[in-house]
Design a protein around this motif. Structure first.
Motif, PDB file in Angstrom:
ATOM      1  N   CYS A 119       0.858  -1.183   0.000  1.00 41.97           N
ATOM      2  CA  CYS A 119       0.000   0.000   0.000  1.00 41.97           C
ATOM      3  C   CYS A 119       0.890   1.226   0.000  1.00 41.97           C
ATOM      4  O   CYS A 119       2.110   1.111   0.133  1.00 41.97           O
ATOM      5  CB  CYS A 119      -0.935   0.024   1.205  1.00 41.97           C
ATOM      6  SG  CYS A 119      -2.356   1.114   0.893  1.00 41.97           S
ATOM      7  N   LEU A 120       0.292   2.401  -0.137  1.00 44.95           N
ATOM      8  CA  LEU A 120       1.107   3.610  -0.211  1.00 44.95           C
ATOM      9  C   LEU A 120       0.924   4.544   0.977  1.00 44.95           C
ATOM     10  O   LEU A 120       1.734   5.446   1.186  1.00 44.95           O
ATOM     11  CB  LEU A 120       0.782   4.376  -1.512  1.00 44.95           C
ATOM     12  CG  LEU A 120       1.038   3.613  -2.813  1.00 44.95           C
ATOM     13  CD1 LEU A 120       0.743   4.529  -3.999  1.00 44.95           C
ATOM     14  CD2 LEU A 120       2.462   3.095  -2.872  1.00 44.95           C
ATOM     15  N   CYS A 121      -0.126   4.322   1.791  1.00 48.78           N
ATOM     16  CA  CYS A 121      -0.460   5.331   2.803  1.00 48.78           C
ATOM     17  C   CYS A 121       0.647   5.578   3.836  1.00 48.78           C
ATOM     18  O   CYS A 121       0.761   6.672   4.362  1.00 48.78           O
ATOM     19  CB  CYS A 121      -1.780   5.000   3.485  1.00 48.78           C
ATOM     20  SG  CYS A 121      -1.886   3.332   4.138  1.00 48.78           S
ATOM     21  N   CYS A 129      -3.887   6.059   0.185  1.00 52.00           N
ATOM     22  CA  CYS A 129      -3.403   4.768  -0.316  1.00 52.00           C
ATOM     23  C   CYS A 129      -3.116   4.791  -1.814  1.00 52.00           C
ATOM     24  O   CYS A 129      -2.749   3.765  -2.393  1.00 52.00           O
ATOM     25  CB  CYS A 129      -4.414   3.669   0.006  1.00 52.00           C
ATOM     26  SG  CYS A 129      -4.849   3.574   1.757  1.00 52.00           S
ATOM     27  N   SER A 164      -3.422  -3.802   0.246  1.00 49.41           N
ATOM     28  CA  SER A 164      -4.476  -3.318   1.146  1.00 49.41           C
ATOM     29  C   SER A 164      -5.026  -1.962   0.713  1.00 49.41           C
ATOM     30  O   SER A 164      -5.727  -1.292   1.457  1.00 49.41           O
ATOM     31  CB  SER A 164      -3.935  -3.216   2.583  1.00 49.41           C
ATOM     32  OG  SER A 164      -2.921  -2.237   2.657  1.00 49.41           O
TER      33      SER A 164
HETATM   34 ZN    ZN Z   1      -3.210   2.202   2.612  1.00 47.64          ZN
END
Ligand code: ZN
Ligand code: PBG
Length: 323
Positions: A119-121, A129, A164
């Motif tokens: 994910c990126l968050c 995200c 996610s």
């Molecule tokens: Zn995320």
């Protein structure tokens, strides 16, 4: 009166109750989430999740040793980078915190199943995200980045990647990218069903991943819906998901049961940070018995159909069911 069938006969002793019980827990079904931050020689408490810690890659083997000994199914890694930017570039850095962690783990514990959160968050400056354009999350450009992240984790040695992010089409994009790079045997454990839940609060504090504006309601699911969960699951399976995740755990047992009954892939339930924090807080106050509520929660999740339980109690549960 002559009662022929007496249910209580089956409850006569602990041994008979255990033998006849419809739901069994085993260490192999548990997955333990671990937070890994950049740095050296760090083991720090997470205030919002008492008993859980952040590790730097070099101290990580200490907790992995416990995971390996307890014979749980696997560990799920969340990376917390030093550097954040608009597109989350630290997430696919070959020498990023999670890539380092995966390499160390595979070297020291080759038999322990390693799952990388994709994910990126945790990696973006805005905490969403996906990538942002004009204040909106851009689905398709995000897919390309997520694919890069998944490939970098597979290259580091991850057995499974777990996206996610909840972007549409994420599983197909990641599967295609993995296959293209010859990682056909890397599994995808996909968050097919992830609700926009208020129970993620403690995690966001632990991972430093709270959105800096707005919320995640445009990409995560509406807690009022269950048929939507079945549509999401159908898509993810069609796109190649090997294992699907329903999240959160206890508040969504009906969804879990429905997904399990309608599809035929291994199904995981994620008992999230808010569930853990509630159990911890109530037991710290002496209001509830920690071991009993954690076990009962795990049995309930298994009874509803989970083949796999992702839980911050994984190591404790493995120990409790053994004794
Ligand atoms: Zn995320
Ligand atoms: C981020 C992510 C979240 C969780 C796992 N991955 C939080 C979120 O969506 O904000 C939550 C896990 C937990 O609460 O234990 N994609």
């Amino acid at each position: 009166m002559n009662i022929i069938y007496r249910p209580r006969r089956l409850r006569k002793s602990q041994a008979i109750r255990d033998m006849a019980s419809e739901t069994k827990l085993s260490p192999s079904m548990f997955v333990y989430p671990v937070f890994i931050r950049e740095g050296k020689n760090i083991i720090e408490e997470i205030p919002s999740m008492p008993g859980q810690k952040r590790y730097s890659p070099d101290t990580l083997p200490r907790v992995l040793e416990r995971a390996a000994e307890s014979k749980i199914g696997g560990v799920l890694f969340f990376g917390i980078p030093e550097h954040k930017d608009e597109c989350g570039s630290s997430a696919w850095n070959e020498d990023g915190v999670i890539q380092q962690a995966i390499r160390i783990s595979k070297k020291e514990f080759p038999d322990l199943t390693i799952i990388g959160d994709v994910c990126l968050c945790e990696y973006t400056s805005h905490g969403h995200c996906g990538v942002i354009h004009d204040g909106k999350i851009e689905n398709d450009p995000t897919l390309e980045i997520l694919s890069r992240v998944a490939v970098s984790q597979a290259r580091a040695g991850a057995d499974i990647v777990a996206p996610s992010d909840m972007m549409d089409g994420h599983t197909a994009a990641i599967r295609t990218a993995l296959d293209h790079e010859k990682f056909q045997d890397t599994l995808i454990m996909s968050y097919a069903v992830k609700y926009a839940s208020a129970f993620y609060g403690p995690f966001r504090e632990a991972a430093g991943s709270a959105p800096q504006f707005g919320d995640r309601k445009t990409y995560q699911m509406d807690p009022r819906n269950v048929r939507e969960a079945l549509r999401e699951t159908a898509l993810d399976i069609e796109e190649g998901a090997d294992i699907i995740i329903v999240k959160p755990g206890l508040p969504y047992l009906d969804v879990l049961k429905s997904v399990k009954e309608n599809f035929f892939v291994p199904t995981a339930s994620y008992s999230v940070s808010g569930e853990y924090a509630m159990m911890k807080a109530a037991s710290a106050n002496g209001w509830l018995n920690e071991k009993n509520i954690a076990l009962e929660s795990a049995y309930s999740i298994a009874r509803a159909g989970a083949d796999i339980i992702i839980s911050y109690y994984a190591l404790d549960l493995a120990e409790w069911i053994r004794n």
